[in-house]
Write a protein that holds these residues in place. Structure first.
Motif, mmCIF file in Angstrom:
data_model
loop_
_atom_site.group_PDB
_atom_site.id
_atom_site.type_symbol
_atom_site.label_atom_id
_atom_site.label_comp_id
_atom_site.label_asym_id
_atom_site.label_seq_id
_atom_site.Cartn_x
_atom_site.Cartn_y
_atom_site.Cartn_z
ATOM 1 N N ARG A 256 10.501 11.672 3.202
ATOM 2 C CA ARG A 256 9.198 11.842 2.550
ATOM 3 C C ARG A 256 8.438 10.517 2.510
ATOM 4 O O ARG A 256 7.206 10.485 2.675
ATOM 5 C CB ARG A 256 9.382 12.410 1.135
ATOM 6 N N ILE A 257 9.161 9.422 2.319
ATOM 7 C CA ILE A 257 8.518 8.110 2.318
ATOM 8 C C ILE A 257 8.041 7.750 3.730
ATOM 9 O O ILE A 257 6.952 7.196 3.910
ATOM 10 C CB ILE A 257 9.486 7.037 1.775
ATOM 11 N N VAL A 258 8.857 8.094 4.731
ATOM 12 C CA VAL A 258 8.446 7.873 6.126
ATOM 13 C C VAL A 258 7.179 8.666 6.426
ATOM 14 O O VAL A 258 6.270 8.177 7.110
ATOM 15 C CB VAL A 258 9.585 8.268 7.087
ATOM 16 N N ASN A 259 7.085 9.882 5.905
ATOM 17 C CA ASN A 259 5.888 10.696 6.115
ATOM 18 C C ASN A 259 4.651 10.044 5.508
ATOM 19 O O ASN A 259 3.554 10.106 6.073
ATOM 20 C CB ASN A 259 6.084 12.089 5.504
ATOM 21 N N VAL A 260 4.820 9.393 4.350
ATOM 22 C CA VAL A 260 3.708 8.654 3.723
ATOM 23 C C VAL A 260 3.272 7.509 4.623
ATOM 24 O O VAL A 260 2.071 7.269 4.829
ATOM 25 C CB VAL A 260 4.134 8.111 2.341
ATOM 26 N N ILE A 261 4.242 6.798 5.185
ATOM 27 C CA ILE A 261 3.934 5.668 6.071
ATOM 28 C C ILE A 261 3.151 6.138 7.289
ATOM 29 O O ILE A 261 2.138 5.541 7.664
ATOM 30 C CB ILE A 261 5.238 4.960 6.502
ATOM 31 N N LEU B 48 0.829 -1.201 0.000
ATOM 32 C CA LEU B 48 0.000 0.000 0.000
ATOM 33 C C LEU B 48 0.869 1.259 0.000
ATOM 34 O O LEU B 48 0.545 2.251 -0.662
ATOM 35 C CB LEU B 48 -0.921 0.003 1.226
ATOM 36 N N VAL B 49 1.969 1.211 0.743
ATOM 37 C CA VAL B 49 2.887 2.348 0.780
ATOM 38 C C VAL B 49 3.507 2.579 -0.586
ATOM 39 O O VAL B 49 3.579 3.714 -1.078
ATOM 40 C CB VAL B 49 3.997 2.104 1.834
ATOM 41 N N LEU B 50 3.942 1.497 -1.238
ATOM 42 C CA LEU B 50 4.616 1.618 -2.537
ATOM 43 C C LEU B 50 3.704 2.211 -3.605
ATOM 44 O O LEU B 50 4.180 2.868 -4.538
ATOM 45 C CB LEU B 50 5.141 0.245 -2.985
ATOM 46 N N ARG B 51 2.408 1.988 -3.476
ATOM 47 C CA ARG B 51 1.465 2.568 -4.435
ATOM 48 C C ARG B 51 1.439 4.089 -4.354
ATOM 49 O O ARG B 51 1.058 4.761 -5.315
ATOM 50 C CB ARG B 51 0.048 2.029 -4.180
ATOM 51 N N GLU B 52 1.827 4.623 -3.188
ATOM 52 C CA GLU B 52 1.766 6.064 -2.970
ATOM 53 C C GLU B 52 3.065 6.789 -3.348
ATOM 54 O O GLU B 52 3.148 8.003 -3.259
ATOM 55 C CB GLU B 52 1.489 6.345 -1.476
#
Length: 336
Positions: free
Chosen positions: A310-315, A252-256
């Protein structure tokens, strides 16, 4: 090359770090102060050649010092001396103990580090928040997490804030608090100021509490001290923690995430993180990602870290929305 018996502690540390290799030494540097790093870097730069016999002696001494420190933590100075005497003889044991107590700080509050947190909570919960914060800063993060979770919400915030802002504490203050706990410091504890607490300390503790406790503390800190709250949030879940996500959550994270952003973030990631990501992508997508990383060329580490953040923020956004679950706490947050 260093030679003779007049080699200093800093020189020994430099040789040890060189022998450990850059990857492991860089991990050690994370726990040092800037001043210590500068001094060690200078010593490392001055090393031209290391004899195998010299390296072996320093490794042996380092190993013995580590064992001695473990023995002291487990059963006190007398216990450590007894074990070392049996293993190495009286004189060698005395030399090691003397070096250890002269160069290493025996941590305050060691006598409560094996205490049941629930029992400790009963004793300290009515103390001043600064007293609770000081004690918790010296405990294992797992112990402090249990105590923090059990405190009333208003006290949780105040104690967490005080731990994060804590820097250096006078040994006299520590001794007074230890007397309240009806124990004394070892007579060999250095009288120099000791460091505890700080943002990293409160992050370790918050990473072990339940999500509700974490949210309460962070939300209140955002009102009381926005800059501190932001600094804590940045360190709560780091990029390397992606390996802790279950496969569904990571997908789900990778989709974002944009492929270019992901390739930049993985540029300096460990093999474990990269393999975890590749595993949760299609074969074609993972191959394209690897190709993009190869053609990217050299990049600034700052750009990599920003992409990772930025990826951590998405998580964290997906976790707050309830779309994914980030494992935390003591393993009792079971997903069914």
């Amino acid at each position: 090359m260093y030679g003779g018996s007049d080699i200093t502690g800093k020189q020994k540390a430099a040789i040890l770090l060189i022998s450990l290799g850059p990857e492991m030494s860089s991990q050690v540097f994370k726990y040092l102060k800037e001043e210590e790093i500068e001094k060690l870097t200078l010593e490392i730069a001055n090393v031209r050649k290391i004899e195998n016999s010299q390296k072996e002696r320093i490794f042996a001494e380092f190993h013995q010092m580590c064992l001695a420190k473990d023995y002291i933590s487990a059963g006190g100075l007398d216990y450590a001396k007894e074990i070392l005497e049996k293993a190495l003889g009286s004189q060698k044991a005395l030399d090691i103990i003397n070096r250890l107590t002269a160069t290493l700080q025996i941590r305050p509050f060691d006598f409560v580090r094996n205490t049941d947190p629930a029992q400790l909570l009963n004793f300290i919960q009515n103390e001043h928040p600064q007293t609770i914060a000081l004690i918790m800063a010296y405990l294992q993060p797992e112990q402090s997490s249990i105590i923090l979770s059990a405190l009333p919400p208003d006290r949780q915030v105040e104690v967490a804030r005080r731990i994060a802002l804590m820097d250096r504490t006078s040994p006299d203050v520590i001794k007074d608090i230890e007397k309240v706990l009806e124990r004394k410091l070892s007579s060999l504890v250095n009288q120099d100021f000791t460091s505890a607490g700080g943002v990293e300390s409160v992050v370790d503790i918050l990473n072990g509490v339940d999500r509700a406790t974490e949210r309460t503390i962070i939300e209140n800190l955002e009102v009381q001290d926005p800059e501190l709250a932001e600094e804590i949030k940045k360190r709560m879940f780091v990029f390397e923690d992606i390996v802790l996500l279950d496969d569904r959550s990571l997908q789900l994270v990778l989709r974002e995430i944009d492929n270019k952003e992901l390739s930049l973030a993985l540029k300096a990631a460990s093999n474990e993180v990269a393999n975890k990501v590749y595993k949760n992508m299609s074969k074609r997508a993972s191959e394209m990602l690897k190709e993009e990383m190869e053609f990217m060329g050299p990049v600034r580490i700052r750009d990599v870290e920003e992409a990772q953040q930025r990826i951590v923020n998405v998580i964290r956004r997906l976790e707050d929305a309830g779309e994914i679950v980030v494992a935390r706490g003591r393993g009792d947050e079971i997903i069914v």
